[in-house]
Design a protein around this motif. Structure first.
Motif, PDB file in Angstrom:
ATOM      1  N   TRP A  43       1.003  -1.034   0.013  1.00  0.00           N
ATOM      2  CA  TRP A  43       0.000  -0.003   0.024  1.00  0.00           C
ATOM      3  C   TRP A  43       0.821   1.189   0.004  1.00  0.00           C
ATOM      4  O   TRP A  43       1.777   1.175   0.706  1.00  0.00           O
ATOM      5  N   LEU A  44       0.429   2.112  -0.737  1.00  0.00           N
ATOM      6  CA  LEU A  44       1.159   3.685  -0.741  1.00  0.00           C
ATOM      7  C   LEU A  44       0.101   4.841  -0.778  1.00  0.00           C
ATOM      8  O   LEU A  44      -0.968   4.583  -1.410  1.00  0.00           O
ATOM      9  N   ALA A  45       0.471   5.577   0.072  1.00  0.00           N
ATOM     10  CA  ALA A  45      -0.556   6.661   0.224  1.00  0.00           C
ATOM     11  C   ALA A  45      -0.246   7.652  -1.195  1.00  0.00           C
ATOM     12  O   ALA A  45       0.334   7.947  -1.671  1.00  0.00           O
ATOM     13  N   LYS A  46      -1.671   8.069  -1.540  1.00  0.00           N
ATOM     14  CA  LYS A  46      -1.989   8.853  -2.634  1.00  0.00           C
ATOM     15  C   LYS A  46      -1.201  10.301  -2.674  1.00  0.00           C
ATOM     16  O   LYS A  46      -0.946  10.879  -3.726  1.00  0.00           O
ATOM     17  N   PHE A  47      -1.231  10.746  -1.366  1.00  0.00           N
ATOM     18  CA  PHE A  47      -0.357  12.005  -1.093  1.00  0.00           C
ATOM     19  C   PHE A  47       0.715  11.931  -0.136  1.00  0.00           C
ATOM     20  O   PHE A  47       0.821  11.109   0.757  1.00  0.00           O
ATOM     21  N   PRO A  48       1.639  12.651  -0.178  1.00  0.00           N
ATOM     22  CA  PRO A  48       2.399  13.059   1.037  1.00  0.00           C
ATOM     23  C   PRO A  48       1.781  13.358   2.303  1.00  0.00           C
ATOM     24  O   PRO A  48       0.567  13.719   2.243  1.00  0.00           O
ATOM     25  N   VAL A  49       2.103  13.041   3.266  1.00  0.00           N
ATOM     26  CA  VAL A  49       1.450  13.113   4.661  1.00  0.00           C
ATOM     27  C   VAL A  49       1.215  14.900   4.884  1.00  0.00           C
ATOM     28  O   VAL A  49       2.265  15.533   4.646  1.00  0.00           O
ATOM     29  N   THR A  50      -0.033  15.147   4.981  1.00  0.00           N
ATOM     30  CA  THR A  50      -0.377  16.669   5.148  1.00  0.00           C
ATOM     31  C   THR A  50       0.005  17.123   6.603  1.00  0.00           C
ATOM     32  O   THR A  50      -0.188  16.372   7.391  1.00  0.00           O
ATOM     33  N   GLN A  51      -0.152  18.385   6.578  1.00  0.00           N
ATOM     34  CA  GLN A  51       0.032  19.027   7.980  1.00  0.00           C
ATOM     35  C   GLN A  51      -1.328  18.623   8.960  1.00  0.00           C
ATOM     36  O   GLN A  51      -1.040  18.416   9.926  1.00  0.00           O
ATOM     37  N   GLU A  52      -2.313  18.625   8.158  1.00  0.00           N
ATOM     38  CA  GLU A  52      -3.672  18.250   8.993  1.00  0.00           C
ATOM     39  C   GLU A  52      -3.629  16.965   9.385  1.00  0.00           C
ATOM     40  O   GLU A  52      -3.872  16.830  10.761  1.00  0.00           O
ATOM     41  N   LEU A  53      -3.214  15.971   8.766  1.00  0.00           N
ATOM     42  CA  LEU A  53      -2.763  14.518   9.196  1.00  0.00           C
ATOM     43  C   LEU A  53      -1.760  14.366  10.634  1.00  0.00           C
ATOM     44  O   LEU A  53      -2.088  13.728  11.337  1.00  0.00           O
ATOM     45  N   LEU A 158      -3.261  18.846  -6.188  1.00  0.00           N
ATOM     46  CA  LEU A 158      -3.404  19.756  -7.313  1.00  0.00           C
ATOM     47  C   LEU A 158      -2.965  19.597  -8.856  1.00  0.00           C
ATOM     48  O   LEU A 158      -3.450  20.212  -9.560  1.00  0.00           O
ATOM     49  N   LYS A 159      -1.840  18.971  -8.724  1.00  0.00           N
ATOM     50  CA  LYS A 159      -1.309  18.694 -10.029  1.00  0.00           C
ATOM     51  C   LYS A 159      -1.972  17.245 -10.539  1.00  0.00           C
ATOM     52  O   LYS A 159      -2.490  16.557  -9.851  1.00  0.00           O
ATOM     53  N   GLU A 160      -1.573  16.753 -11.850  1.00  0.00           N
ATOM     54  CA  GLU A 160      -2.187  15.597 -12.330  1.00  0.00           C
ATOM     55  C   GLU A 160      -1.325  14.356 -11.468  1.00  0.00           C
ATOM     56  O   GLU A 160      -0.119  14.419 -11.317  1.00  0.00           O
ATOM     57  N   PRO A 161      -2.043  13.387 -11.364  1.00  0.00           N
ATOM     58  CA  PRO A 161      -1.670  11.930 -10.697  1.00  0.00           C
ATOM     59  C   PRO A 161      -0.968  11.168 -11.695  1.00  0.00           C
ATOM     60  O   PRO A 161      -1.096  11.324 -12.940  1.00  0.00           O
ATOM     61  N   ASN A 162      -0.129  10.270 -11.328  1.00  0.00           N
ATOM     62  CA  ASN A 162       0.371   9.247 -12.124  1.00  0.00           C
ATOM     63  C   ASN A 162      -0.866   8.343 -12.695  1.00  0.00           C
ATOM     64  O   ASN A 162      -1.646   8.436 -12.069  1.00  0.00           O
ATOM     65  N   SER A 163      -0.506   7.170 -13.393  1.00  0.00           N
ATOM     66  CA  SER A 163      -1.634   6.122 -13.817  1.00  0.00           C
ATOM     67  C   SER A 163      -2.164   5.370 -12.981  1.00  0.00           C
ATOM     68  O   SER A 163      -2.878   4.726 -12.893  1.00  0.00           O
ATOM     69  N   TRP A 164      -1.230   5.410 -11.515  1.00  0.00           N
ATOM     70  CA  TRP A 164      -1.702   4.564 -10.315  1.00  0.00           C
ATOM     71  C   TRP A 164      -2.468   5.595  -9.395  1.00  0.00           C
ATOM     72  O   TRP A 164      -2.730   4.822  -8.290  1.00  0.00           O
ATOM     73  N   GLY A 165      -2.842   6.644  -9.781  1.00  0.00           N
ATOM     74  CA  GLY A 165      -3.696   7.490  -8.897  1.00  0.00           C
ATOM     75  C   GLY A 165      -2.595   8.198  -7.872  1.00  0.00           C
ATOM     76  O   GLY A 165      -3.309   8.645  -6.529  1.00  0.00           O
ATOM     77  N   LEU A 166      -1.274   8.263  -7.941  1.00  0.00           N
ATOM     78  CA  LEU A 166      -0.516   8.868  -6.640  1.00  0.00           C
ATOM     79  C   LEU A 166      -0.065  10.435  -7.309  1.00  0.00           C
ATOM     80  O   LEU A 166       0.281  10.521  -8.403  1.00  0.00           O
ATOM     81  N   TYR A 167      -0.155  11.200  -6.427  1.00  0.00           N
ATOM     82  CA  TYR A 167      -0.008  12.724  -6.558  1.00  0.00           C
ATOM     83  C   TYR A 167       1.216  13.195  -6.023  1.00  0.00           C
ATOM     84  O   TYR A 167       1.831  12.667  -5.083  1.00  0.00           O
ATOM     85  N   ASP A 168       1.674  14.141  -6.438  1.00  0.00           N
ATOM     86  CA  ASP A 168       3.093  14.897  -5.944  1.00  0.00           C
ATOM     87  C   ASP A 168       4.205  14.011  -5.697  1.00  0.00           C
ATOM     88  O   ASP A 168       4.980  14.058  -5.032  1.00  0.00           O
ATOM     89  N   MET A 169       4.492  12.912  -6.395  1.00  0.00           N
ATOM     90  CA  MET A 169       5.421  12.111  -6.348  1.00  0.00           C
ATOM     91  C   MET A 169       6.835  12.791  -6.942  1.00  0.00           C
ATOM     92  O   MET A 169       7.865  12.711  -6.331  1.00  0.00           O
TER      93      MET A 169
END
Length: 246
Positions: A43-53, A158-169
């Motif tokens: 499993w991998l998170a779709k976003f980096p850990v946010t300040q909220e989390l 806010l930017k486009e994800p890769n084909s596996w739905g991961l953002y901000d890689m």
């Protein structure tokens, strides 16, 4: 899972994406070597850990650029590992890291089902998402870097994800990985990947690998992303990435 906080459980709904097994080629331009690694499903998170989390779990926020949906940054590798353990505890999962309070020695339970940082191989595999180039798209479309970041981090997703739905890689913040870079030469230094908001275009490539000290290095363009081992019953019948709900 047994969550101690309903709010935290809701915050993590649909965050983790299951990635399939495969292989990935890695390289280190410093020593002019390349090698291939086998990747098990994880499993991998779709976003980096946010300040909220991060604040929800630790009741603190070390970040320089404040904003709930911005990635948490300005924290060490050990602080990222501590967060993974604390989140695991709050989710009723087994802690992955065994962190010494008196030394830099870090042990881990490779079979633990708790949250952790991805390995470098997992990170590169996830970033490329089946592509073969240095990026999974045009950088201006997929990442925040020196030319478009306005000299600060930006909210995740806010930017486009890769084909596996991961953002901000790529871009926004560099991300700590679990691995030691080269123990013989650099001791306990850990690998960081992905490039950040203040990097030129050449700094934001899937193949770039940097390193730094796990307890003393903190900077405003370095954060982390959550990973987890996938258990046998979670692997059954899953051949491609899809959203996972706790």
């Amino acid at each position: 899972m047994f969550w101690k906080s309903k709010r935290l459980e809701e915050a993590l709904q649909n965050l983790m994406v299951p990635l399939p097994a495969g292989t990935v080629e890695l390289r280190d331009d410093r020593i002019k070597q390349q090698w291939e690694e086998i990747i098990q499903p994880f499993w991998l998170a779709k976003f980096p850990v946010t300040q909220e989390l991060f604040k929800m779990v630790t009741d603190s926020n070390p970040s320089t650029f404040l904003g709930d949906q911005r990635p948490v940054e300005t924290l060490s590798w050990k602080e990222a590992a501590d967060f993974c353990n604390l989140l695991s505890e709050q989710a009723g999962l087994a802690s992955y890291y065994v962190v010494s309070k008196t030394s830099e020695a870090i042990k881990f339970d490779a079979k633990a089902n708790g949250f952790r940082l991805p390995t470098e191989a997992e990170w590169v595999y996830a970033c490329k998402a089946g592509t073969t180039g240095i990026r999974y798209g045009e950088l201006n479309d997929i990442g925040w870097y020196k030319q478009n970041s306005q000299k600060q981090t930006q909210p995740v997703g806010l930017k486009e994800p890769n084909s596996w739905g991961l953002y901000d890689m790529l871009g926004n913040v560099w991300e700590w990985c679990s691995d030691v870079y080269d123990q013989t030469v650099y001791g306990s230094y850990r690998i960081i990947k992905g490039g950040g908001w203040c990097d030129e275009e050449r700094g934001c490539m899937a193949t770039n690998r940097r390193r730094s000290h796990p307890t003393s290095f903190r900077i405003d363009d370095l954060g982390f992303r959550l990973a987890r081992n996938r258990e046998e019953n979670e692997n059954a019948g899953t051949n491609s990435a899809k959203t996972f709900s706790f």
